[in-house]
Design a protein around this motif. Structure first.
Motif, mmCIF file in Angstrom:
data_model
loop_
_atom_site.group_PDB
_atom_site.id
_atom_site.type_symbol
_atom_site.label_atom_id
_atom_site.label_comp_id
_atom_site.label_asym_id
_atom_site.label_seq_id
_atom_site.Cartn_x
_atom_site.Cartn_y
_atom_site.Cartn_z
ATOM 1 N N ASP A 148 0.798 -1.520 0.478
ATOM 2 C CA ASP A 148 -0.083 -0.111 -0.510
ATOM 3 C C ASP A 148 0.371 0.839 0.158
ATOM 4 O OD1 ASP A 148 -2.114 1.739 0.262
ATOM 5 O OD2 ASP A 148 -2.562 1.513 2.446
ATOM 6 N N ALA A 149 0.791 2.020 -1.205
ATOM 7 C CA ALA A 149 1.650 2.931 -1.471
ATOM 8 C C ALA A 149 1.381 3.814 -0.274
ATOM 9 C CB ALA A 149 1.230 4.030 -2.553
ATOM 10 N N MET A 150 0.909 4.047 0.609
ATOM 11 C CA MET A 150 0.072 5.095 1.451
ATOM 12 C C MET A 150 1.129 5.398 2.684
ATOM 13 S SD MET A 150 -1.455 6.846 -0.444
ATOM 14 C CE MET A 150 -1.708 8.588 0.712
ATOM 15 N N LEU A 151 1.644 3.582 2.715
ATOM 16 C CA LEU A 151 1.986 3.484 4.170
ATOM 17 C C LEU A 151 3.335 4.171 3.862
ATOM 18 C CD1 LEU A 151 0.436 -0.095 4.996
ATOM 19 C CD2 LEU A 151 0.177 2.107 5.618
ATOM 20 N N GLY A 152 4.309 4.048 2.798
ATOM 21 C CA GLY A 152 5.350 4.500 2.648
ATOM 22 C C GLY A 152 5.901 5.658 3.323
ATOM 23 N N THR A 153 7.032 5.830 4.008
ATOM 24 C CA THR A 153 7.664 6.353 4.467
ATOM 25 C C THR A 153 7.791 8.288 3.800
ATOM 26 O OG1 THR A 153 10.048 5.357 4.713
ATOM 27 C CG2 THR A 153 8.694 5.385 6.269
ATOM 28 N N GLU A 154 8.498 7.360 2.488
ATOM 29 C CA GLU A 154 8.475 8.595 1.581
ATOM 30 C C GLU A 154 7.436 9.186 0.708
ATOM 31 O OE1 GLU A 154 11.853 10.153 0.595
ATOM 32 O OE2 GLU A 154 12.026 8.867 2.258
ATOM 33 N N MET A 155 6.177 8.717 1.788
ATOM 34 C CA MET A 155 4.848 9.209 0.066
ATOM 35 C C MET A 155 5.090 10.711 0.545
ATOM 36 S SD MET A 155 1.389 10.135 0.323
ATOM 37 C CE MET A 155 1.402 9.935 2.195
ATOM 38 N N ARG A 156 4.334 11.259 -0.206
ATOM 39 C CA ARG A 156 3.821 12.629 -0.584
ATOM 40 C C ARG A 156 3.284 12.889 -1.170
ATOM 41 N NH1 ARG A 156 9.445 11.909 -0.439
ATOM 42 N NH2 ARG A 156 11.181 13.217 1.204
ATOM 43 N N ALA A 157 2.595 14.200 -0.439
ATOM 44 C CA ALA A 157 1.480 15.319 -1.715
ATOM 45 C C ALA A 157 2.223 15.564 -3.087
ATOM 46 C CB ALA A 157 0.680 15.753 -1.043
ATOM 47 N N TRP A 158 2.291 15.157 -4.089
ATOM 48 C CA TRP A 158 2.459 16.105 -4.816
ATOM 49 C C TRP A 158 1.707 17.546 -5.182
ATOM 50 C CZ3 TRP A 158 0.012 17.140 -10.168
ATOM 51 C CH2 TRP A 158 0.855 17.645 -11.522
ATOM 52 N N GLY A 159 2.959 18.771 -5.888
ATOM 53 C CA GLY A 159 2.353 19.870 -5.515
ATOM 54 C C GLY A 159 1.964 20.875 -4.253
ATOM 55 N N TYR A 160 2.591 19.804 -3.137
ATOM 56 C CA TYR A 160 2.100 20.356 -1.418
ATOM 57 C C TYR A 160 3.323 19.795 -1.121
ATOM 58 C CZ TYR A 160 0.511 20.646 2.951
ATOM 59 O OH TYR A 160 0.352 20.968 4.727
ATOM 60 N N GLU A 161 3.812 18.477 -0.731
ATOM 61 C CA GLU A 161 5.273 18.277 -0.265
ATOM 62 C C GLU A 161 6.416 17.998 -1.663
ATOM 63 O OE1 GLU A 161 3.888 15.756 4.111
ATOM 64 O OE2 GLU A 161 3.032 15.354 1.728
ATOM 65 N N THR A 162 6.121 18.891 -2.636
ATOM 66 C CA THR A 162 6.674 19.015 -4.109
ATOM 67 C C THR A 162 6.940 20.052 -4.651
ATOM 68 O OG1 THR A 162 5.834 17.273 -5.583
ATOM 69 C CG2 THR A 162 6.754 15.962 -3.886
ATOM 70 N N ASN A 163 7.701 20.190 -5.012
ATOM 71 C CA ASN A 163 7.444 21.599 -6.494
ATOM 72 C C ASN A 163 6.594 20.944 -8.212
ATOM 73 O OD1 ASN A 163 8.603 23.445 -7.174
ATOM 74 N ND2 ASN A 163 9.917 24.805 -6.657
ATOM 75 N N TYR A 164 6.423 21.597 -8.636
ATOM 76 C CA TYR A 164 6.149 21.405 -9.832
ATOM 77 C C TYR A 164 5.247 20.481 -10.556
ATOM 78 C CZ TYR A 164 11.066 22.645 -9.939
ATOM 79 O OH TYR A 164 12.428 23.160 -10.140
ATOM 80 N N GLY A 165 4.247 20.923 -9.176
ATOM 81 C CA GLY A 165 2.925 20.676 -9.309
ATOM 82 C C GLY A 165 1.661 21.240 -10.392
ATOM 83 N N GLY A 166 0.798 20.762 -10.071
ATOM 84 C CA GLY A 166 -0.208 20.750 -11.149
ATOM 85 C C GLY A 166 -0.771 22.438 -11.957
ATOM 86 N N MET A 167 -0.258 23.041 -10.975
ATOM 87 C CA MET A 167 -1.464 24.266 -11.183
ATOM 88 C C MET A 167 -0.831 25.186 -12.406
ATOM 89 S SD MET A 167 -3.533 26.650 -8.867
ATOM 90 C CE MET A 167 -3.802 25.116 -7.847
ATOM 91 N N GLY A 168 -0.235 24.662 -13.836
ATOM 92 C CA GLY A 168 0.425 25.281 -14.646
ATOM 93 C C GLY A 168 0.269 24.856 -15.995
ATOM 94 N N GLU A 169 1.273 25.358 -16.830
ATOM 95 C CA GLU A 169 0.726 25.164 -17.929
ATOM 96 C C GLU A 169 1.672 23.617 -18.361
ATOM 97 O OE1 GLU A 169 0.885 29.833 -20.801
ATOM 98 O OE2 GLU A 169 2.934 28.943 -20.339
ATOM 99 N N PHE A 170 3.509 23.360 -17.358
ATOM 100 C CA PHE A 170 3.517 22.452 -17.554
ATOM 101 C C PHE A 170 3.737 21.877 -15.914
ATOM 102 C CE2 PHE A 170 4.925 24.533 -21.040
ATOM 103 C CZ PHE A 170 4.387 23.290 -22.197
ATOM 104 N N ALA A 171 3.667 20.588 -15.752
ATOM 105 C CA ALA A 171 3.856 19.859 -14.344
ATOM 106 C C ALA A 171 5.017 18.598 -14.852
ATOM 107 C CB ALA A 171 2.376 19.489 -14.154
#
Length: 442
Positions: A148-171
Motif C-alpha cells: 500500500d503506497a500510502m504506508l511508505g515513509t517517502e510518500m508525499r503529496a504532489w504539489g504540496y510536499e513536492t515542487n512542480y505541481g499541477g497548477m501551471g502550463e506544464f507539470a
C-alpha cells in the motif's frame, strides 16, 4: 491546442525554458505573521518559473486543466508550516530530489493533460497520451509501497510536499502517478477528480477504509464540498444511504442534485461556527443529529465520513452507531480533537485514519468515472491567471463541489475523445453542479 496528434509531434516539441504557473515565493513565508486575514490572493502568484529537467522515471505533462484543493490554501497561508520546509527536507536526499529546493513552489495537486516528454526509464507512457495525474508521490523501491503506497515513509503529496505541481502550463510527475484520462470527459471535468475522488473512494469503498456495504447509512460532513460531493456519490453508487450535513440552503440543493435525499442543515442541530465546541454542546448537537438520522433512515449511521476535524469530531464519535466507524482524512477546523471516549470504547466504535489513495484505488475511481457510476463535481471554473481568486473561494468555503482552473486549454469543453460515451451518460448528468458556480466563474 494539443489534441490527438501522433506521438512524434509531441516528441519534436521544444519545451520552453520557463512556463507560467501558480506559485509561492520563499521570500513571502512571513507575510502573514500578524495578519488577521491570511488572504491567499496576496501570496499566490501567477508568472514564469523555470522548467526543470525531468528525471528518468518522470514525465512532462502539458497541463490542460487543474483544480483547487485545500492543501493549496494551507500552502498559500504558510500553515501549519511553510511548505518550503518540505521541499528543503526532500532536496537534502540529493540527486534528482535536489531540484525541488527552489525559491519558488509550483502548487497544485490535480492535473489533466497530455504527456509531452518521457524519461529514459518510462515504458508504459508515451508522448501524446491523455492522462490525469494522481497526486501521490512515492518511492517505488520502498518495499511497503508494493502493499500500500500510502504506508511508505517517502510518500508525499504532489504539489504540496513536492515542487512542480499541477497548477501551471506544464507539470513534472513520476510515471507511477499517471492514470489514463476518462475519454468522455473534458479537460476541466477530468482535472477535478484525482485527489478528492480517489481519497473518498479509499475512505469508503476500498479495503483500507470503512469498507462500506450495501444498506449502510453514512453521515457525510461538508457534503457539498470537494470531498463530500464524491462521498455522497460513492455511498449512493454502492447501495448505501448518504446523510448530508451542509451549511446553507444553496449547498443543500447541490447535494440533492447528486442524489442525496437526507440533508441536514447545520443550524438544525445547533452547530455554530465555533471550532472548539464545549462537551455539553457536542453531546447536545449529537443527540439532535442522531434523532434526525434515525427518523429519516431508521438507524444510526454505520459510517461517519470525517474531514472537518475539531468542530465536528466529538459529534461524529457520539453519533456513530454501535460498532460503527468514523473514517477521517483531515481536520480543516483544527487538528486537536476532543471527544467523550465512553461512546467510543463502550459502544465498540472504530476510528480509521485515511490519507490520499494508492494508485490502484485511483485507477478504480477512474474506472467508475468511465462507467458513469460517479461524475465530476465541477462547479466554478477560472483561467490560470485567476488561480489566486479561485483559491480564495475555497479558503472562504464559498464554493460548491470542486473549483477548476484552465491552464493550457483555451476554453472549456475540450478534450473529449469518446463523444458516444458522453452522449450515453448524458452531458447534463456529467455536470450536476455547474449552475452553482459564482457569477465570476467562466
Amino acid at each position: 491546442m494539443l489534441d490527438n496528434r501522433p506521438p512524434e509531434v509531441f516528441e519534436s516539441l521544444d519545451l520552453p525554458d520557463t512556463y507560467a504557473a501558480a506559485h509561492l515565493r520563499a521570500e513571502d513565508t512571513e507575510m502573514f505573521r500578524d495578519a488577521a486575514d491570511k488572504d491567499v490572493r496576496k501570496s499566490l502568484r501567477v508568472g514564469p518559473v523555470e522548467m526543470p529537467e525531468p528525471a528518468p522515471d518522470e514525465v512532462v505533462v502539458a497541463v490542460m486543466a487543474s483544480s483547487i484543493n485545500y492543501n493549496t490554501v494551507w500552502s498559500a497561508t504558510f500553515e501549519p508550516m511553510p511548505t518550503f520546509t518540505f521541499l528543503r527536507n526532500y532536496a537534502a536526499q540529493g540527486g534528482w530530489a535536489a531540484r525541488h529546493d527552489r525559491p519558488f513552489q509550483v502548487v497544485g495537486s490535480d492535473a489533466a493533460g497530455v504527456v509531452v516528454r518521457v524519461g529514459s526509464k518510462v515504458s508504459r507512457w508515451k508522448p501524446g497520451d491523455h492522462v490525469v495525474v494522481h497526486p501521490v508521490h512515492v518511492d517505488e523501491e520502498e518495499p511497503v509501497t508494493h502493499a500500500d503506497a500510502m504506508l511508505g515513509t517517502e510518500m508525499r503529496a504532489w504539489g504540496y510536499e513536492t515542487n512542480y505541481g499541477g497548477m501551471g502550463e506544464f507539470a513534472i510527475a513520476r510515471a507511477s502517478m499517471l492514470v489514463p484520462k476518462p475519454p468522455h470527459l473534458t479537460w476541466e471535468e477530468a482535472a477535478v477528480v484525482p485527489m478528492c475522488g480517489s481519497t473518498a473512494y479509499r475512505m469508503l469503498v476500498g479495503p483500507n477504509g470503512a469498507r462500506m456495504t450495501q444498506g449502510d447509512v453514512v453521515l457525510v460532513w461538508g457534503a457539498a464540498g470537494g470531498l463530500g460531493a464524491y462521498a455522497v456519490q460513492f455511498v449512493k453508487n454502492g447501495g448505501g444511504i448518504p446523510v448530508a450535513v451542509v451549511g446553507s440552503q444553496r449547498k443543500a440543493e447541490a447535494v440533492r442534485r447528486l442524489g442525496c435525499e437526507v440533508v441536514v442543515d447545520r443550524s438544525e442541530i445547533g452547530l455554530s461556527d465555533d471550532p472548539d465546541p464545549s462537551p455539553e454542546d457536542t453531546i447536545a448537537a449529537g443527540k439532535r443529529l442522531g434523532r434526525i438520522i434515525r427518523r429519516e433512515t431508521g438507524s444510526d449511521p454505520q459510517i461517519v465520513f470525517e474531514h472537518v476535524g475539531r468542530a465536528t469530531f466529538g459529534i461524529s464519535v457520539f453519533v456513530a452507531g454501535r460498532g460503527g466507524t468514523v473514517v477521517t482524512c483531515g481536520s480543516s477546523t483544527g487538528y486537536h480533537h476532543a471527544y467523550d471516549n465512553r461512546y467510543l470504547w463502550m459502544r465498540l466504535k472504530k476510528v480509521v485514519g485515511s490519507h490520499g489513495a494508492n494508485l490502484d484505488e485511483a485507477a478504480r475511481t477512474s474506472r467508475l468515472l468511465s462507467q458513469g457510476g460517479i461524475v465530476p463535481t465541477l462547479s466554478a471554473l477560472y483561467p490560470l491567471e485567476r488561480a489566486a481568486e479561485a483559491t480564495r473561494l475555497v479558503q472562504n468555503n464559498e464554493h460548491v463541489g470542486k473549483v477548476g482552473v484552465l491552464c493550457l486549454a483555451p476554453e472549456p469543453g475540450l478534450g473529449v475523445t469518446a463523444p458516444e460515451v458522453r452522449k450515453r451518460i448524458g452531458p447534463e448528468r456529467l455536470n450536476p453542479l455547474r449552475e452553482f458556480a459564482p457569477a465570476s466563474s467562466l
